[in-house]
Design a protein around this motif. Sequence first.
Motif, mmCIF file in Angstrom:
data_model
loop_
_atom_site.group_PDB
_atom_site.id
_atom_site.type_symbol
_atom_site.label_atom_id
_atom_site.label_comp_id
_atom_site.label_asym_id
_atom_site.label_seq_id
_atom_site.Cartn_x
_atom_site.Cartn_y
_atom_site.Cartn_z
ATOM 1 N N THR A 182 -11.893 7.203 9.404
ATOM 2 C CA THR A 182 -11.286 6.372 8.356
ATOM 3 C C THR A 182 -9.964 6.974 7.899
ATOM 4 N N SER A 183 -9.908 8.291 7.795
ATOM 5 C CA SER A 183 -8.670 8.982 7.436
ATOM 6 C C SER A 183 -7.617 8.764 8.507
ATOM 7 N N TRP A 184 -8.015 8.886 9.772
ATOM 8 C CA TRP A 184 -7.072 8.712 10.879
ATOM 9 C C TRP A 184 -6.478 7.301 10.871
ATOM 10 N N ILE A 185 -7.322 6.294 10.672
ATOM 11 C CA ILE A 185 -6.834 4.914 10.730
ATOM 12 C C ILE A 185 -5.833 4.643 9.613
ATOM 13 N N LYS B 279 3.840 1.503 9.921
ATOM 14 C CA LYS B 279 4.697 0.825 8.941
ATOM 15 C C LYS B 279 6.010 1.568 8.726
ATOM 16 N N GLY B 280 6.155 2.738 9.346
ATOM 17 C CA GLY B 280 7.381 3.505 9.212
ATOM 18 C C GLY B 280 7.424 4.405 7.996
ATOM 19 N N TRP B 281 6.275 4.667 7.370
ATOM 20 C CA TRP B 281 6.215 5.483 6.153
ATOM 21 C C TRP B 281 5.838 6.930 6.458
ATOM 22 N N GLY B 282 5.589 7.253 7.727
ATOM 23 C CA GLY B 282 5.070 8.575 8.066
ATOM 24 C C GLY B 282 3.581 8.631 7.814
ATOM 25 N N PHE B 283 2.950 9.695 8.293
ATOM 26 C CA PHE B 283 1.496 9.790 8.156
ATOM 27 C C PHE B 283 1.045 9.984 6.715
ATOM 28 N N GLY B 284 1.969 10.384 5.838
ATOM 29 C CA GLY B 284 1.570 10.587 4.446
ATOM 30 C C GLY B 284 2.018 9.493 3.509
ATOM 31 N N GLY B 285 2.426 8.358 4.058
ATOM 32 C CA GLY B 285 2.964 7.281 3.225
ATOM 33 C C GLY B 285 1.939 6.567 2.365
ATOM 34 N N ILE B 286 0.667 6.695 2.717
ATOM 35 C CA ILE B 286 -0.433 6.141 1.920
ATOM 36 C C ILE B 286 -1.286 7.315 1.449
ATOM 37 N N ALA B 287 -1.547 7.395 0.157
ATOM 38 C CA ALA B 287 -2.350 8.493 -0.385
ATOM 39 C C ALA B 287 -3.825 8.261 -0.080
ATOM 40 N N GLN B 288 -4.489 9.262 0.475
ATOM 41 C CA GLN B 288 -5.900 9.136 0.837
ATOM 42 C C GLN B 288 -6.783 9.865 -0.174
ATOM 43 N N VAL B 289 -7.887 9.206 -0.509
ATOM 44 C CA VAL B 289 -8.858 9.793 -1.437
ATOM 45 C C VAL B 289 -10.200 9.890 -0.716
ATOM 46 N N PRO B 290 -10.619 11.098 -0.271
ATOM 47 C CA PRO B 290 -11.906 11.241 0.428
ATOM 48 C C PRO B 290 -13.069 11.221 -0.567
ATOM 49 N N ILE B 291 -13.884 10.153 -0.487
ATOM 50 C CA ILE B 291 -14.922 9.976 -1.520
ATOM 51 C C ILE B 291 -16.293 9.603 -0.968
ATOM 52 N N GLY B 292 -16.545 9.898 0.325
ATOM 53 C CA GLY B 292 -17.918 9.739 0.803
ATOM 54 C C GLY B 292 -18.206 8.409 1.479
ATOM 55 N N LEU C 118 0.799 -1.222 0.000
ATOM 56 C CA LEU C 118 0.000 0.000 0.000
ATOM 57 C C LEU C 118 0.837 1.280 0.000
ATOM 58 N N LYS C 119 2.137 1.184 0.199
ATOM 59 C CA LYS C 119 2.963 2.393 0.250
ATOM 60 C C LYS C 119 2.826 3.181 -1.057
ATOM 61 N N GLY C 120 2.398 4.445 -0.915
ATOM 62 C CA GLY C 120 2.243 5.307 -2.070
ATOM 63 C C GLY C 120 0.994 5.046 -2.890
ATOM 64 N N ARG C 121 0.156 4.077 -2.494
ATOM 65 C CA ARG C 121 -1.044 3.753 -3.261
ATOM 66 C C ARG C 121 -2.238 4.563 -2.757
ATOM 67 N N ASN C 122 -3.310 4.586 -3.544
ATOM 68 C CA ASN C 122 -4.512 5.351 -3.214
ATOM 69 C C ASN C 122 -5.501 4.507 -2.413
ATOM 70 N N VAL C 123 -5.919 5.034 -1.262
ATOM 71 C CA VAL C 123 -6.881 4.343 -0.407
ATOM 72 C C VAL C 123 -8.083 5.250 -0.191
ATOM 73 N N GLY C 124 -9.276 4.729 -0.428
ATOM 74 C CA GLY C 124 -10.497 5.497 -0.262
ATOM 75 C C GLY C 124 -10.888 5.633 1.201
ATOM 76 N N VAL C 125 -11.178 6.862 1.634
ATOM 77 C CA VAL C 125 -11.679 7.152 2.981
ATOM 78 C C VAL C 125 -12.955 7.968 2.837
ATOM 79 N N SER C 126 -13.639 8.237 3.942
ATOM 80 C CA SER C 126 -14.917 8.959 3.849
ATOM 81 C C SER C 126 -14.687 10.444 3.586
ATOM 82 N N THR C 127 -14.145 11.158 4.580
ATOM 83 C CA THR C 127 -13.897 12.591 4.423
ATOM 84 C C THR C 127 -12.595 12.954 5.120
#
Length: 331
Positions: free
Chosen positions: A153-156, A164-177, A139-148
Amino acid sequence: MKRREFLGIVGGAAVAWPAVVRGQQAAPPNAPASGRTDTLRVGKAGRDAFSFVPADIGVETGIFRKHGVDLQISSFGGDARIQQAMTADGIDVALGSGPGLAFIVKGSPVKGIAAMAGPPLLFALMVRADDSIKSVDDLKGRNVGVSTVGSVTSWIVSEVSRQKGWGFGGIAQVPIGDDATRIAALRTKSVDAAIVNLAAALKFVQVGEGRILLRFNDLIKDFHVHVIFATDKVIAAKPETLRGFLKGWFETIAFMRGNRAETVRIAKEIMGTDEATAGGIYDELMPMFSGTGKFDPNALAVLSRSFVEMKTLPNEPDMSRLYTEAFLPKN
């Protein structure tokens, strides 16, 4: 970030007014002794999640009415949207998330009035069944759908990245409802994974299109996955109604624990699933509900630190200013 900036954030969240509003059903055997009831407009951060089923069960069983409260229930697609509805005086009470407390610092005119649930047993991280994502490491650097933005969901997702040691921005979040939108985005390959409630996850698995990549039972221990909020306006105008609401809420939680069959019968209709699935969800998720509503200092400390680590807030807030226990039942 103050009130004007906060309004800009939630106002830009593509908010749609909920299509479904459930009214309180009459329950003469449980009518309050005074014969009088007061109405509260209650918003749920998700439509189908088991977390918010207690509101509907308390309505159908007449428990809230016994405490002098009628509920008008609406459903929204995430924390930003219920916070926007409270700011616009569209609802009085919101069933939201612990991370949603940060919106108060940003200007949301509300307070947390009860800790509703602890660890995030409700959620599952889903991927397609095509093996495009084989493990969490993929999942590192990949897009994961969250609510808002700012939602649980964004926090988790951010916490998974941090651990995982990637920092809080290591997974790209997509807020989509809401969950249905996130599953649709996963199905069409608009995102690589999505975090959704367990009922939605199991449906996706049952049709053979998805796979549960991760649950969060052991990953996150000290936490308030859900918090009940009330607007400053209703706190000032209807304190006794809020006390009646919380009495009804915790009596409903006790009813659910003692009446599995009836709870599953109502929950399966709300979640749009079958009895066996609803029963399995009941068994897994009932332990997360608080029976008292008291806020846990350790969980609040985790949230406070995370607000800064996720860059939600510039500094750790004084958490005691974001909630009150004044409306909780005394016994």
